[in-house]
Design an enzyme around this catalytic site. Structure first.
Site, PDB file in Angstrom:
ATOM      1  N   LYS A   1      15.277  -6.759 -25.448  1.00 39.42           N
ATOM      2  CA  LYS A   1      15.839  -5.623 -26.268  1.00 39.42           C
ATOM      3  C   LYS A   1      14.546  -4.856 -26.460  1.00 39.42           C
ATOM      4  CE  LYS A   1      20.222  -7.373 -27.748  1.00 39.42           C
ATOM      5  NZ  LYS A   1      20.144  -8.648 -27.022  1.00 39.42           N
TER       6      LYS A   1
HETATM    7  C1  LIG Z   1      21.377  -9.025 -26.458  1.00 44.16           C
HETATM    8  C2  LIG Z   1      21.015 -10.138 -25.605  1.00 44.16           C
HETATM    9  C3  LIG Z   1      22.069 -10.197 -24.369  1.00 44.16           C
HETATM   10  C4  LIG Z   1      23.564  -9.405 -24.140  1.00 44.16           C
HETATM   11  O1  LIG Z   1      23.077  -8.084 -23.904  1.00 44.16           O
HETATM   12  P1  LIG Z   1      24.209  -7.143 -23.734  1.00 44.16           P
HETATM   13  O2  LIG Z   1      23.340  -5.711 -23.724  1.00 44.16           O
HETATM   14  O3  LIG Z   1      24.420  -7.280 -25.310  1.00 44.16           O
HETATM   15  O4  LIG Z   1      25.169  -7.480 -22.945  1.00 44.16           O
HETATM   16  C5  LIG Z   1      21.544 -11.320 -23.354  1.00 44.16           C
HETATM   17  N1  LIG Z   1      20.590 -12.215 -23.675  1.00 44.16           N
HETATM   18  C6  LIG Z   1      19.811 -11.866 -24.791  1.00 44.16           C
HETATM   19  C7  LIG Z   1      18.639 -12.844 -24.984  1.00 44.16           C
HETATM   20  C8  LIG Z   1      20.065 -10.962 -25.592  1.00 44.16           C
HETATM   21  O5  LIG Z   1      19.057 -10.693 -26.685  1.00 44.16           O
END
Ligand SMILES: *Cc1c(COP(=O)(O)O)cnc(C)c1O
Length: 486
Positions: free
Chosen positions: A111
């Site tokens: 993110k």
């Molecule tokens: C947020 C997240 C996901 C999922 O991603 P989305 O965009 O919500 O589908 C998968 N793995 C990790 C480590 C995350 O932080």
């Protein structure tokens, strides 16, 4: 280029407006009206670029009214300064199988790619659209978004941020990352219940007229850092291109060769960015949606019925513990082009917890997507097996996808797995999966995992151990509105 709502209100907005507003007033999500096309010659030109330079080329295609020089500078600050050499790291882990490691940023989860950039887009977007009010960012997080958003927004001019995470719904490291957050413009609350309780509470605040009125009197406007915001999605398109080029180089392919991506999925934001890359012309074969035990998406792709009315499981991959995958709404809009239909489905989801699409629409979705899911036992087994067989250590979220690739990898196509978090963010489960004794304390587990793997844990995680908690308050979901006003 303009953006429209998935629920069809007539007014088109600019990218800056879409990012400043977050959610459309009709409750829909903003989507681009069309996809800029990237031809073979452009792919060739982009191939040698650094990650930041590639972002500097791609972002202006979607963010047309932003000054390209501003975007290039912002991309440099986000991906050169904050990531160092780690942006876009793509490693070969087995024959025809690669991991795109997206966790070499400041908070050790993917993110960061969006949240190191989006705050800059928001502040600039406000300036461009002459929004002089203060922006209050509300975030419901199942773990990783919260910290990444806090880090991206801290001490920014004209913005403050409040993060709500489910009490007991995150790993100890994730909780500690948020509870110790520095910055003058940040607040963090634990919420009783699971992620959906926190997310529903926050969504309620967004749609509550009286709350909005009261805040407007204070010259404060709410916005979201969740992946419902267009500013979260657009930066994520870049790494599909970047990884594609790394695979071409490593395999000696030329532009045009198709590859598949397998994405550990929760809110459907990360994988949707891959769909956008494909729509722009990147030669992607299939996008494989990998779910954990909360496999509402797998069931949807298999049956055409999205049914959130089911038991919610707390798993070892908490950032994927989601029953309402918000960004699926965007895909449904792109596939059908029918905002009326999308509105009906979303109304049905809200009222009955489910909706069903026609066989036609399902077939269309399956042209681009495939799916699979991973149980808790399989997740642990996969971590152990990849370490034993390939000397590759993965976190629990990535392992969910690695397991799915075993079934879905086609012999004649390269597969790239999006590795979404550092294994050191979830050290206890990873250690257990390696058959080691597991210390009670996450930080002892990090040290043990370092010894076992010979890998060094990121300093941003190890240094948390001796940091004092700043935020300790636990609230009920009903109190979210009240603290959002304060
Ligand atoms: C947020 C997240 C996901 C999922 O991603 P989305 O965009 O919500 O589908 C998968 N793995 C990790 C480590 C995350 O932080």
């Amino acid at each position: 280029m303009f953006y429209v709502s998935t629920r069809g209100s007539k007014n088109k907005v600019t990218a800056a407006e879409a990012i400043v507003q977050g959610l459309s007033e009709d409750g829909g999500l903003f989507v681009p009206e069309a996809f800029p096309q990237v031809d073979a010659a452009t792919l060739k030109e982009w191939r040698p670029l650094s990650y930041a330079a590639l972002a500097g080329e791609l972002l202006p295609l979607f963010l047309e009214e932003y000054d390209p020089a501003f975007l290039r500078k912002a991309a440099g600050e986000a991906y050169e300064t904050a990531f160092g050499a780690g942006a876009g790291t793509t490693v070969n882990i087995a024959e025809g199988l690669y991991a795109l490691e997206l966790w070499h940023g400041p908070t050790c989860a993917f993110k960061d790619y969006a949240l190191q950039l989006m705050p800059r887009l928001l502040v600039e977007g406000k300036r461009m659209t002459e929004h002089t009010e203060k922006t209050r960012i509300l975030v419901a997080t199942s773990g990783d978004t919260g910290k990444a958003a806090l880090d991206g927004y801290k001490n920014l001019e004209g913005v403050d941020i409040i993060v709500f995470y489910p009490n007991d719904g995150t790993s100890i490291v994730q909780r500690k990352q948020m509870a110790t957050q520095e910055g003058d413009n940040v607040r963090v609350f634990a919420v009783e219940g699971n992620f959906d309780d926190a997310q529903t509470g926050v969504k309620k605040v967004f749609s509550d007229e009286t709350v909005r009125e009261k805040l407007l009197q204070k010259n404060i406007r709410l916005s979201s850092a969740n992946s419902i915001n267009w500013g979260r999605l657009v930066p994520q398109i870049v790494y599909y291109f970047y990884a594609y080029f790394r695979v071409l180089e490593s395999e000696g392919f030329t532009e045009g060769a198709q590859i598949d991506f397998c994405v550990p999925t929760g809110n459907f934001g990360d994988i949707l960015a891959g769909y956008y890359a494909k729509k722009m012309g990147l030669p992607i074969g299939k996008l494989i949606c990998a779910s954990n035990k909360n496999k509402v998406l797998t069931d949807f792709f298999r049956t055409g019925t999205y049914d959130a009315g089911r038991e919610f499981y707390k798993t070892a991959s908490p950032s994927m513990d989601i029953l309402i995958s918000s960004n699926l709404e965007r895909l449904l809009y792109h596939v059908t082009g029918d905002a009326g239909k999308v509105s009906e489905w979303m109304a049905s989801l809200k009222e009955t917890g489910k909706f069903t699409v026609s066989e036609d629409i399902l077939q269309k979705i399956r042209q681009d997507f495939d799916c699979g899911w991973t149980s808790e036992e399989e997740c642990e087994e996969t971590i152990g097996a990849f370490f034993a067989e390939h000397n590759y250590i993965s976190d629990t979220h990535t392992a969910v996808a690695l397991h799915v690739t075993r079934e879905k990898k086609s012999a004649d196509r390269v597969m790239v797995v999006l590795s979404t978090a550092s294994p050191f963010k979830f050290p206890r489960v990873v250690l257990k999966a390696l058959g080691e004794a597991v210390p009670e304390n996450d930080f002892d587990a990090i040290a043990a995992l370092e010894r076992r793997t010979g890998m060094e844990a990121p300093e941003t995680l190890t240094s948390l151990r001796n940091k004092e908690d700043r935020f300790t308050r636990v609230i009920s979901a009903e109190e979210i509105a009240e603290v959002s006003l304060a």
